[in-house]
Design an enzyme around this catalytic site. Structure first.
Site, PDB file in Angstrom:
ATOM      1  N   ARG A 184      10.497  -1.432   2.733  1.00 51.85           N
ATOM      2  CA  ARG A 184      10.144  -0.015   2.654  1.00 51.85           C
ATOM      3  C   ARG A 184      11.091   0.859   3.458  1.00 51.85           C
ATOM      4  O   ARG A 184      11.017   2.083   3.375  1.00 51.85           O
ATOM      5  CB  ARG A 184       8.705   0.221   3.137  1.00 51.85           C
ATOM      6  CG  ARG A 184       7.657   0.044   2.056  1.00 51.85           C
ATOM      7  CD  ARG A 184       6.338   0.715   2.440  1.00 51.85           C
ATOM      8  NE  ARG A 184       6.431   2.170   2.454  1.00 51.85           N
ATOM      9  CZ  ARG A 184       5.418   2.983   2.777  1.00 51.85           C
ATOM     10  NH1 ARG A 184       4.247   2.464   3.127  1.00 51.85           N
ATOM     11  NH2 ARG A 184       5.569   4.284   2.764  1.00 51.85           N
ATOM     12  N   LYS A 185      11.981   0.250   4.218  1.00 49.21           N
ATOM     13  CA  LYS A 185      12.925   1.034   5.013  1.00 49.21           C
ATOM     14  C   LYS A 185      14.133   1.420   4.164  1.00 49.21           C
ATOM     15  O   LYS A 185      14.363   0.874   3.086  1.00 49.21           O
ATOM     16  CB  LYS A 185      13.360   0.235   6.248  1.00 49.21           C
ATOM     17  CG  LYS A 185      12.190  -0.257   7.101  1.00 49.21           C
ATOM     18  CD  LYS A 185      11.280   0.886   7.540  1.00 49.21           C
ATOM     19  CE  LYS A 185      10.200   0.462   8.517  1.00 49.21           C
ATOM     20  NZ  LYS A 185       9.096  -0.289   7.906  1.00 49.21           N
TER      21      LYS A 185
END
Length: 382
Positions: A184-185
């Protein structure tokens, strides 16, 4: 795909052919544990974030744990932690035998509130972990202004690769920084993390602790004149090493970081302009002299103006194909901490408000213009 059938995930990693080739080369090299690809990634990450040392590890959780151990945090110590953050920020304090002391957050930024720090400090306070939540740096100058000199500042920069504060990159603002490369980064290695510091003593401890406490790395030993001689172990360490497969991906991803952030910033500005007339939805504000990394685009659903609750709204958007998430959770409201420390939700009103009303909407480097238009239309239709 028709507009009616569109499905827009909250996040997707942006992986290209370059990363696939890099992993293939690492596999063919025969060296797949921590080695030259990890070193390449570390070097590039350190240069980008203007630090002297960067150490790749298995996650931001282990990065933060290493930071605490390197700083000497142990039983009897207290560590200041924002009440609104991912649970691992507090968990690692417990794993050190120390006590997390929660500090409220400012709903305008979602970050730790400097004005709530001073009265949380005791003679047992050893460190503070300001979190650069969602990619916006905490106000480090204001935080340091109220801290005694001996308190170690450990940045939880899980969301903040590439972010900056007054011209200085995240990870260089405190004594030690910790980053995440979860999918998700903005950049990813699958799982993975990085510890950064400009302090040579902390660096030496971190480098040894991540590799069982060994005096030299496996690569140094195997490439040395006597690879059959095992290293000395003078401290009890951990196995927190990143693999060269992940390092190979990271070495490519770090080259794309600024491009990824620039694209996310453009679409974040688009969201803010297009959603400005939705009176019940507050979009993020970026203070002057801050550069947001836009790990996610987290809005605030004003409960006094909203036609429905935040959770009901997320349900409506899910049914249209638009994925959303709460910004994160208020750690003091989770059972492991609520019961252990006898904390009430209202003890930290800012964190309680963020817990109940923040809503992340899709923002990532796999989205196209039609996706953003669809998200905006779906929100405005509520």
């Amino acid at each position: 795909m028709t507009q009616e059938a569109r499905q827009i995930p909250i996040a997707l990693p942006s992986i290209g052919e370059d990363e696939i080739v890099a992993v293939r080369e690492a596999l063919r090299s025969g060296w797949i544990t921590q080695g030259p690809r990890v070193a390449e990634f570390e070097s590039a990450f350190a240069v980008r974030h203007q630090v002297n040392h960067a150490f790749a590890v298995t996650s931001c959780t282990t990065a933060t744990h290493l930071a605490l151990v390197a700083a000497g945090v142990g039983p009897g110590d207290e560590v200041l932690v924002p009440a609104f953050t991912w649970v691992s920020t507090a968990n690692v304090v417990i794993h050190c035998g120390a006590v997390p002391i929660f500090v409220d957050v400012d709903p305008a930024t979602n970050n730790i509130m400097p004005s709530d720090i001073a009265h949380r400090i005791t003679d047992r306070t050893k460190a503070i972990i300001p979190v650069h939540l969602f990619g916006l740096c905490a106000d480090i100058e204001a935080i340091k202004a109220v801290l005694p000199d001996h308190v170690v500042v450990i940045e939880d920069a899980a969301c903040a690769a590439g972010a900056s504060y007054h011209g200085r990159p995240a990870g260089s603002l405190g004594d030690i920084g910790a980053f995440s490369f979860h999918p998700r980064k903005s950049i990813t290695t699958g799982e993975g993390g990085m510890v950064t510091t400009n302090n040579s003593e902390y660096a030496a401890r971190i480098d040894s602790l991540r590799n069982h406490g060994a005096s030299i790395s496996e690569e140094q030993r195997h490439n040395g004149p006597r690879p059959y001689i095992l290293p000395e172990f003078e401290v009890v360490g951990f196995n927190y090493r990143m693999t060269d497969l992940q390092g190979a991906v990271g070495a490519i991803q770090i080259k794309k970081l600024d491009e990824f952030i620039s694209e996310r910033n453009n679409w974040a500005q688009h969201y803010m302009a297009q959603l400005a007339d939705v009176d019940w939805l507050v979009t993020p504000k970026v203070p002057d002299n801050y550069s947001h990394a836009w790990q996610s685009f987290v809005t605030f659903v004003n409960p006094d103006l909203s036609p429905t609750t935040r959770n009901e709204m997320m349900d409506k958007l899910q049914k249209t194909g638009v994925a959303t998430r709460p910004g994160t959770h208020a750690v003091h409201m989770l059972g492991a901490y609520r019961d252990r420390f006898d904390i009430k939700p209202e003890d930290y009103p800012g964190a309680l408000s963020c817990n109940n009303n923040t809503m992340a909407i899709p923002l990532h480097n796999k989205m196209i213009e039609e996706d953003y238009a669809y998200v905006i239309k779906a929100i405005k239709s509520i």
